[in-house]
Design an enzyme around this catalytic site. Sequence first.
Site, mmCIF file in Angstrom:
data_model
loop_
_atom_site.group_PDB
_atom_site.id
_atom_site.type_symbol
_atom_site.label_atom_id
_atom_site.label_comp_id
_atom_site.label_asym_id
_atom_site.label_seq_id
_atom_site.Cartn_x
_atom_site.Cartn_y
_atom_site.Cartn_z
ATOM 1 N N SER A 252 27.367 20.401 21.015
ATOM 2 C CA SER A 252 28.218 19.963 21.883
ATOM 3 C C SER A 252 28.363 18.372 21.882
ATOM 4 O O SER A 252 27.422 17.679 21.493
ATOM 5 C CB SER A 252 27.452 20.342 23.418
ATOM 6 O OG SER A 252 27.979 19.393 24.524
ATOM 7 N N CYS A 253 29.511 17.917 22.362
ATOM 8 C CA CYS A 253 29.551 16.172 22.387
ATOM 9 C C CYS A 253 28.672 15.693 23.412
ATOM 10 O O CYS A 253 28.345 14.557 23.511
ATOM 11 C CB CYS A 253 31.266 16.108 22.529
ATOM 12 S SG CYS A 253 31.559 16.449 24.124
ATOM 13 N N SER A 254 28.026 16.527 24.190
ATOM 14 C CA SER A 254 27.256 16.109 25.202
ATOM 15 C C SER A 254 25.707 16.278 25.040
ATOM 16 O O SER A 254 24.822 15.921 25.845
ATOM 17 C CB SER A 254 27.599 16.826 26.804
ATOM 18 O OG SER A 254 28.802 16.591 27.126
ATOM 19 N N SER A 255 25.496 16.596 23.816
ATOM 20 C CA SER A 255 24.001 16.761 23.369
ATOM 21 C C SER A 255 23.569 15.268 23.129
ATOM 22 O O SER A 255 24.223 14.250 22.556
ATOM 23 C CB SER A 255 24.034 17.523 21.961
ATOM 24 O OG SER A 255 22.666 17.508 21.452
ATOM 25 N N HIS A 374 32.004 7.989 27.086
ATOM 26 C CA HIS A 374 31.617 9.299 27.441
ATOM 27 C C HIS A 374 30.744 9.661 28.299
ATOM 28 O O HIS A 374 31.201 9.914 29.566
ATOM 29 C CB HIS A 374 31.250 9.947 26.053
ATOM 30 C CG HIS A 374 31.075 11.507 25.997
ATOM 31 N ND1 HIS A 374 30.199 12.173 26.791
ATOM 32 C CD2 HIS A 374 31.978 12.176 25.201
ATOM 33 C CE1 HIS A 374 30.550 13.365 26.555
ATOM 34 N NE2 HIS A 374 31.514 13.495 25.708
#
Length: 471
Positions: A252-255, A374
């Site tokens: 995930s890009c949110s990791s 982000h």
Amino acid sequence: MTTADPIAADIADVETIVARARVAQAAFESGGSQEKYDRAAQAVAWAIMEPARNKHLAELAVETTGLGNVADKITKNHRKTLGLMRDIADAATFGIISDDPVTGITEIARPIGVIGAVVPSTNPGATPANNIINALKCGNAIIVSPSPKGVPTCEALLGYIYAEFDKLGLDHDLVQMVPGRGSKEKTQRLLEVSDLIVVTGSQNNVKRAYTSGTPALAVGAGNVCVIIDETADLEAAAQKIAASKTFDNATSCSSENSIVVVDEIYDAFVAEMAKTGGALITDDSKITSTLWVKGHLNPRAIARDASEMIEALGLTDEVPADTQYIAVETKGIGPEFPLSGEKLSRVLTVYRARDFDAAVGITRKIQLHQGAGHSVGIHTADDTRPLTLATSIPTSRVIVNQAHTFATGGAFNNGMPFSLSMGCGSWGGNSIDDNLHWKHFIQSTKIVREIPPREPSLEDIFGDYWGQVGK
């Protein structure tokens, strides 16, 4: 070019499916209703959420991309889709959606037309399903362009969608994918001839989308940095970071890619990380020399299970047998320090800060290097500190006391829309700073009626100003 030219043939194929999508969309809209749009969205949701299909799509995704793990992809396919269906359940996307007698304006929902969606190999099932549901909910047709490794999963997903469409009598051409193996030429043509582009993944594709001449919704790069301050619940923070960092092997890009730990609780937090499977490496050269090969992330370590990654990094005999992720101490930030960027692996960079103000400075520097716009996070008991982050750092989201991967893209215990695509605002070179959601897939026509005039006097507007500075 002649028709024998393979590139010309590829472009013609894209133009053909777009033409078919336009016909299908026109009929979908002209015969549309809120119920029809809702049923179409439900059909796609069930196509990916039905347990046997979900399992097959998750297995296929891991097998063909080599990224992530099956159990977490099953969870992702289910929860992301369920959350999205909750979000859109009561959304009005057909006919008159507002009628205000005060302004005299009546607003009518209108589809955008044919959506072109470029989706990444990290989520070859969940991301296209999310885009397709949003598109159909708003009366559009959609064409998906998967990454080459994501083609088998996308093909299987569309097969399941068509099986559900047949139950409702819906046209298959409402949902299509770029035929054959993906190519830059085919994707470029889709970007040029769609009515709206949605791009998740490669920043090269994002740039191409914004220069294609077609309205575009694209998202920026992730490089999440999270602060753990001296007031935090260290046990809870460590557990949440571990769960988030290891989920689907950090695809995930949110990791979380970096954490910044305040000096006062540094040793105590390292001990809590160890309890959750985080093994601390104090010599960062051991990681940089193996996580990158010839300037590129080591494919044997990217999005792999812990045991495979540890072996690829040459750490098998240096970390405990139950290690779930690697935490590596470092100080450098910027292009010459790759650990300060996104790593797409179970590797977490650890920075030490003398106090909270220093932690904010480190986090800001990391975001300005990579991931601006982000999201960042903080574990704290001080309610004022999230606001400090929100006003000091170029970010669209500040995640407070939560597992970042689960919270950023929407969770059942926060108010963010469920999404797999996070806009990063102007900081990240994007046109949106929201989570991509259904409102981005719709437009409207306004009927404007005459109302009694509301013209203010100059005194109404400038009275206070004149009183302060004079005329």
